[in-house]
Scaffold this motif. Sequence first.
Motif, mmCIF file in Angstrom:
data_model
loop_
_atom_site.group_PDB
_atom_site.id
_atom_site.type_symbol
_atom_site.label_atom_id
_atom_site.label_comp_id
_atom_site.label_asym_id
_atom_site.label_seq_id
_atom_site.Cartn_x
_atom_site.Cartn_y
_atom_site.Cartn_z
ATOM 1 N N ALA A 107 1.016 -1.533 0.156
ATOM 2 C CA ALA A 107 0.321 -0.061 0.115
ATOM 3 C C ALA A 107 0.951 0.643 0.008
ATOM 4 C CB ALA A 107 -0.721 -0.151 1.284
ATOM 5 N N ARG A 108 1.841 0.945 0.968
ATOM 6 C CA ARG A 108 2.936 2.800 1.061
ATOM 7 C C ARG A 108 3.692 2.205 -0.671
ATOM 8 N NH1 ARG A 108 3.323 1.128 6.470
ATOM 9 N NH2 ARG A 108 4.514 -0.656 5.942
ATOM 10 N N LEU A 109 3.687 1.770 -1.550
ATOM 11 C CA LEU A 109 4.766 1.506 -2.472
ATOM 12 C C LEU A 109 3.896 2.196 -3.550
ATOM 13 C CD1 LEU A 109 6.543 -1.920 -3.185
ATOM 14 C CD2 LEU A 109 6.842 0.546 -2.497
ATOM 15 N N VAL A 110 2.179 1.733 -3.225
ATOM 16 C CA VAL A 110 1.124 2.376 -4.686
ATOM 17 C C VAL A 110 1.111 4.431 -4.531
ATOM 18 C CG1 VAL A 110 -1.714 1.809 -5.181
ATOM 19 C CG2 VAL A 110 -0.096 0.031 -5.067
ATOM 20 N N ASP A 123 9.914 9.195 -13.409
ATOM 21 C CA ASP A 123 9.847 10.310 -12.162
ATOM 22 C C ASP A 123 8.940 9.409 -11.283
ATOM 23 O OD1 ASP A 123 11.729 11.932 -12.994
ATOM 24 O OD2 ASP A 123 10.089 13.629 -12.879
ATOM 25 N N ILE A 124 7.769 8.405 -11.839
ATOM 26 C CA ILE A 124 7.277 7.846 -10.056
ATOM 27 C C ILE A 124 7.521 6.515 -10.627
ATOM 28 C CG2 ILE A 124 4.490 6.877 -10.397
ATOM 29 C CD1 ILE A 124 3.834 8.560 -12.183
ATOM 30 N N GLN A 125 8.290 6.083 -11.369
ATOM 31 C CA GLN A 125 8.836 4.441 -11.169
ATOM 32 C C GLN A 125 9.707 4.297 -9.945
ATOM 33 O OE1 GLN A 125 10.113 3.054 -14.978
ATOM 34 N NE2 GLN A 125 10.612 0.877 -14.011
ATOM 35 N N THR A 126 10.388 5.843 -10.605
ATOM 36 C CA THR A 126 11.629 5.754 -9.410
ATOM 37 C C THR A 126 11.567 5.915 -7.830
ATOM 38 O OG1 THR A 126 12.861 7.166 -11.556
ATOM 39 C CG2 THR A 126 13.816 7.248 -8.858
ATOM 40 N N MET A 231 1.595 0.769 -12.007
ATOM 41 C CA MET A 231 2.561 1.442 -13.332
ATOM 42 C C MET A 231 2.008 1.464 -14.849
ATOM 43 S SD MET A 231 4.420 3.286 -12.395
ATOM 44 C CE MET A 231 5.846 3.756 -13.905
ATOM 45 N N ASP A 232 0.439 0.001 -15.094
ATOM 46 C CA ASP A 232 0.262 0.262 -16.102
ATOM 47 C C ASP A 232 -1.076 0.691 -16.028
ATOM 48 O OD1 ASP A 232 2.173 -1.986 -17.003
ATOM 49 O OD2 ASP A 232 0.772 -4.189 -16.557
ATOM 50 N N LEU A 233 -1.609 1.161 -14.641
ATOM 51 C CA LEU A 233 -2.734 1.957 -14.487
ATOM 52 C C LEU A 233 -2.386 3.650 -15.107
ATOM 53 C CD1 LEU A 233 -4.381 1.015 -11.366
ATOM 54 C CD2 LEU A 233 -4.937 -0.215 -13.642
ATOM 55 N N LEU A 234 -1.269 3.880 -14.771
ATOM 56 C CA LEU A 234 -0.503 4.924 -15.101
ATOM 57 C C LEU A 234 -0.887 5.459 -16.766
ATOM 58 C CD1 LEU A 234 2.385 5.832 -13.077
ATOM 59 C CD2 LEU A 234 -0.548 6.099 -12.373
ATOM 60 N N ASN A 235 -1.499 3.868 -17.593
ATOM 61 C CA ASN A 235 -1.215 4.661 -19.332
ATOM 62 C C ASN A 235 -3.023 4.363 -19.492
ATOM 63 O OD1 ASN A 235 1.722 3.902 -19.860
ATOM 64 N ND2 ASN A 235 0.899 1.443 -19.744
ATOM 65 N N GLU A 236 -4.045 4.860 -18.543
ATOM 66 C CA GLU A 236 -5.144 5.087 -18.489
ATOM 67 C C GLU A 236 -5.474 6.607 -18.138
ATOM 68 O OE1 GLU A 236 -7.384 3.223 -19.612
ATOM 69 O OE2 GLU A 236 -5.985 0.941 -20.260
ATOM 70 N N PRO A 237 -6.197 7.060 -18.992
ATOM 71 C CA PRO A 237 -6.068 8.704 -18.501
ATOM 72 C C PRO A 237 -6.659 8.598 -16.991
ATOM 73 C CG PRO A 237 -7.860 7.636 -20.040
ATOM 74 C CD PRO A 237 -6.539 7.084 -20.109
ATOM 75 N N VAL A 238 -6.561 9.647 -16.207
ATOM 76 C CA VAL A 238 -6.647 10.520 -15.329
ATOM 77 C C VAL A 238 -7.606 10.931 -15.579
ATOM 78 C CG1 VAL A 238 -6.432 10.026 -12.689
ATOM 79 C CG2 VAL A 238 -5.418 8.983 -14.384
#
Length: 241
Positions: A107-110, A123-126, A231-238
């Motif tokens: 949960a802390r990672l997410v 930057d998010i992945q780092t 990280m796959d979720l970030l490919n979707e528009p938010v």
Amino acid sequence: MLFNLLQSNVDSLGEVAAQAMEAMQAAPQQQEMSFSLIEMATKGGWLMLVLLILSIIAIYIFGKKWWVISKASKVDKNFMNDIRDYIHSGKVKSALTLCEKYDTPVARLVGKGIERIGRPLADIQTAVENTGNVEVARLEKGLPFLATISGGAPMIGFLGTVIGMIQAFFNMSQAGNNIDITLLSSGIYTAMVTTVGGLIVGILAYFGYNYLSSRISDLVFKMESATIEFMDLLNEPVNEE
């Protein structure tokens, strides 16, 4: 003649019965001479105190890390599905609240990744990877000392073996020609008891270390899977609220 033969058989049976009675009477005396494990451990000398301290430390580390890892491994199966729904709906604050509610390494990672939404993916992945390294280091804290006990306890036991044999040979040299087994008993006790004690502590610490390491490896795999899925979720528009 037949009477004499019967008489001899009766006498033989009487002797056997007498011997059996003597053995039965001697058995309780032998049992009274036996001693407990605690008394046997005291024969090992001051090194047994060192091994006792190491065993207590090993049990404490194992119990504490087992509780921490078990707590950290409790991840709701619907956690990532809820995060996906919140992010797709643009409810970023709700997603962060859900991460704070669970308060686990996953949960802390997410949550760290959600805080960086809007920045470049690199930057998010780092940020997520750095958080993961911190979480793994926290989980592994104390394990090196447990590994040290698993290797050091048998060495302390072997040290007791050497000390005991030196003591036994010293007593032999001082006795001259009047060598008695009782002169060697204290040294042999120290040698054997410390060896057994060191092996027992070392084996328990070794198995405990490997068990905890395997649990941490499973948790790291869950963290990596959650990171990839996030990280796959970030490919979707938010659309943030």
